[in-house]
Design an enzyme around this catalytic site. Structure first.
Site, PDB file in Angstrom:
ATOM      1  N   GLY A  51       1.033  -1.151   0.299  1.00 64.32           N
ATOM      2  CA  GLY A  51       0.365   0.159   0.203  1.00 64.32           C
ATOM      3  C   GLY A  51       0.794   1.276  -0.154  1.00 64.32           C
ATOM      4  O   GLY A  51       2.161   1.164  -0.069  1.00 64.32           O
ATOM      5  N   ALA A  52       0.005   2.370   0.395  1.00 60.80           N
ATOM      6  CA  ALA A  52       0.844   3.654   0.338  1.00 60.80           C
ATOM      7  C   ALA A  52       2.058   3.894   0.705  1.00 60.80           C
ATOM      8  O   ALA A  52       2.977   4.503   1.829  1.00 60.80           O
ATOM      9  CB  ALA A  52      -0.015   4.668  -0.529  1.00 60.80           C
ATOM     10  N   GLU A  53       1.505   3.190   2.591  1.00 58.48           N
ATOM     11  CA  GLU A  53       2.472   3.381   4.016  1.00 58.48           C
ATOM     12  C   GLU A  53       3.422   2.123   4.434  1.00 58.48           C
ATOM     13  O   GLU A  53       3.896   2.260   5.193  1.00 58.48           O
ATOM     14  CB  GLU A  53       0.750   3.923   4.692  1.00 58.48           C
ATOM     15  CG  GLU A  53       0.453   4.589   4.259  1.00 58.48           C
ATOM     16  CD  GLU A  53       0.889   6.187   4.891  1.00 58.48           C
ATOM     17  OE1 GLU A  53       2.236   5.837   5.945  1.00 58.48           O
ATOM     18  OE2 GLU A  53       1.160   7.099   4.502  1.00 58.48           O
ATOM     19  N   ALA A  54       2.380   0.666   3.555  1.00 61.96           N
ATOM     20  CA  ALA A  54       3.004  -0.234   4.186  1.00 61.96           C
ATOM     21  C   ALA A  54       3.287  -1.418   2.840  1.00 61.96           C
ATOM     22  O   ALA A  54       2.233  -1.550   2.593  1.00 61.96           O
ATOM     23  CB  ALA A  54       2.599  -0.637   5.152  1.00 61.96           C
ATOM     24  N   ILE A  94       3.124  -5.311   3.164  1.00 58.47           N
ATOM     25  CA  ILE A  94       2.815  -6.644   3.793  1.00 58.47           C
ATOM     26  C   ILE A  94       3.470  -8.209   3.579  1.00 58.47           C
ATOM     27  O   ILE A  94       3.492  -8.463   2.355  1.00 58.47           O
ATOM     28  CB  ILE A  94       1.263  -6.916   4.148  1.00 58.47           C
ATOM     29  CG1 ILE A  94       0.739  -5.955   4.032  1.00 58.47           C
ATOM     30  CG2 ILE A  94       1.095  -8.210   5.073  1.00 58.47           C
ATOM     31  CD1 ILE A  94       0.859  -4.439   5.401  1.00 58.47           C
ATOM     32  N   LYS A 135       3.898  -6.016   8.708  1.00 58.91           N
ATOM     33  CA  LYS A 135       4.111  -5.234   7.988  1.00 58.91           C
ATOM     34  C   LYS A 135       5.194  -3.943   8.486  1.00 58.91           C
ATOM     35  O   LYS A 135       5.476  -3.676   9.539  1.00 58.91           O
ATOM     36  CB  LYS A 135       2.778  -4.695   8.956  1.00 58.91           C
ATOM     37  CG  LYS A 135       1.747  -3.397   8.297  1.00 58.91           C
ATOM     38  CD  LYS A 135       0.700  -3.212   8.813  1.00 58.91           C
ATOM     39  CE  LYS A 135       0.680  -1.955   8.438  1.00 58.91           C
ATOM     40  NZ  LYS A 135      -1.209  -1.484   8.804  1.00 58.91           N
ATOM     41  N   ASP A 189     -10.978   2.636   9.841  1.00 61.01           N
ATOM     42  CA  ASP A 189     -11.475   1.665   8.750  1.00 61.01           C
ATOM     43  C   ASP A 189     -11.627   0.732   8.365  1.00 61.01           C
ATOM     44  O   ASP A 189     -11.652  -0.783   8.095  1.00 61.01           O
ATOM     45  CB  ASP A 189      -9.768   1.658   7.884  1.00 61.01           C
ATOM     46  CG  ASP A 189      -9.640   1.031   6.273  1.00 61.01           C
ATOM     47  OD1 ASP A 189     -10.424   1.517   5.807  1.00 61.01           O
ATOM     48  OD2 ASP A 189      -8.846   0.490   6.036  1.00 61.01           O
TER      49      ASP A 189
END
Length: 207
Positions: A10-13, A15, A28, A123
């Site tokens: 994703g944009a942040e992490a 996995i 993560k 979320d």
């Protein structure tokens, strides 16, 4: 299992599916942001990692099923946690209509437990929920979560969950209503939360 396999980005992490001391696990790792000053970036990733672990802990203490955390590395911005076997709730709602009422009841109860403990998720989509083979509802990804959650935070959680249901499960129009029946029957301050959700919807229409 041996080795590491990326299962999400994703944009942040990032996995990754991995092994931790013989346990099937997920790592993560928050990605570095080149546009930020390195010191600031390191502090932000550490702070957000610490917050996510804290929210997961408090959610678990409230009585809901979350992944067990095995290891945390604040310098790396990583969390190693239990790999959850099961079926995404999104897939159940899309493909198994006969199971929708029970699954939605479980969602409502779980979110109510979190909110009663002062925990907000941030979320609440059905992609962040897994029904395990043992019949437990496990909630994932607390990266946007918060503890000491107030009335506004609870209202935002419900509003965002309703939007997620309407965009992802338009064919299952009654699903969110069943979630709310269960939630309202179990959450403290149900009337105040319902009013705040309506206030938030009104604000959203004018922004």
């Amino acid at each position: 299992m041996a080795g590491v396999a990326r299962i999400g980005m994703g944009a942040e992490a990032v996995i990754e599916e991995t092994d931790y001391l013989g346990l099937h696990a997920v790592r993560k790792t928050r990605v570095e942001k080149g546009y930020r000053h390195p010191v600031l970036d390191s502090r932000l990733r550490a702070s957000r990692t610490k917050n996510e672990v804290r929210v997961m802990r408090d959610a678990r203490l409230s009585g809901i099923r979350t992944p067990v955390v095995y290891d945390v590395d604040l310098h790396e911005g990583s969390i190693v946690m239990e790999f959850i076997e099961g079926t995404r709730v999104r897939e159940i709602i899309e493909n198994e209509p006969g199971r929708i009422p029970e699954v939605c009841r479980m969602i409502g109860e779980s979110v109510a437990k979190m909110h009663n403990a002062g925990v907000c998720h941030g979320d609440l989509t059905t992609s962040n929920m897994i029904l395990t083979p043992a019949g437990e509802l496990c909630i994932l990804d607390f990266s946007l979560g918060a503890t000491r959650c107030d009335l506004e935070g609870k209202g935002v959680d419900i509003h965002l969950m309703e939007r997620a249901f309407s965009s992802s499960h338009s064919q299952a129009t009654e699903a969110f209503g069943k979630v709310m029946e269960s939630y309202m029957a179990n959450v403290d301050g149900a009337k105040d939360i319902a009013k705040r959700v309506e206030d938030i919807k009104g604000r959203a229409r004018y922004t």
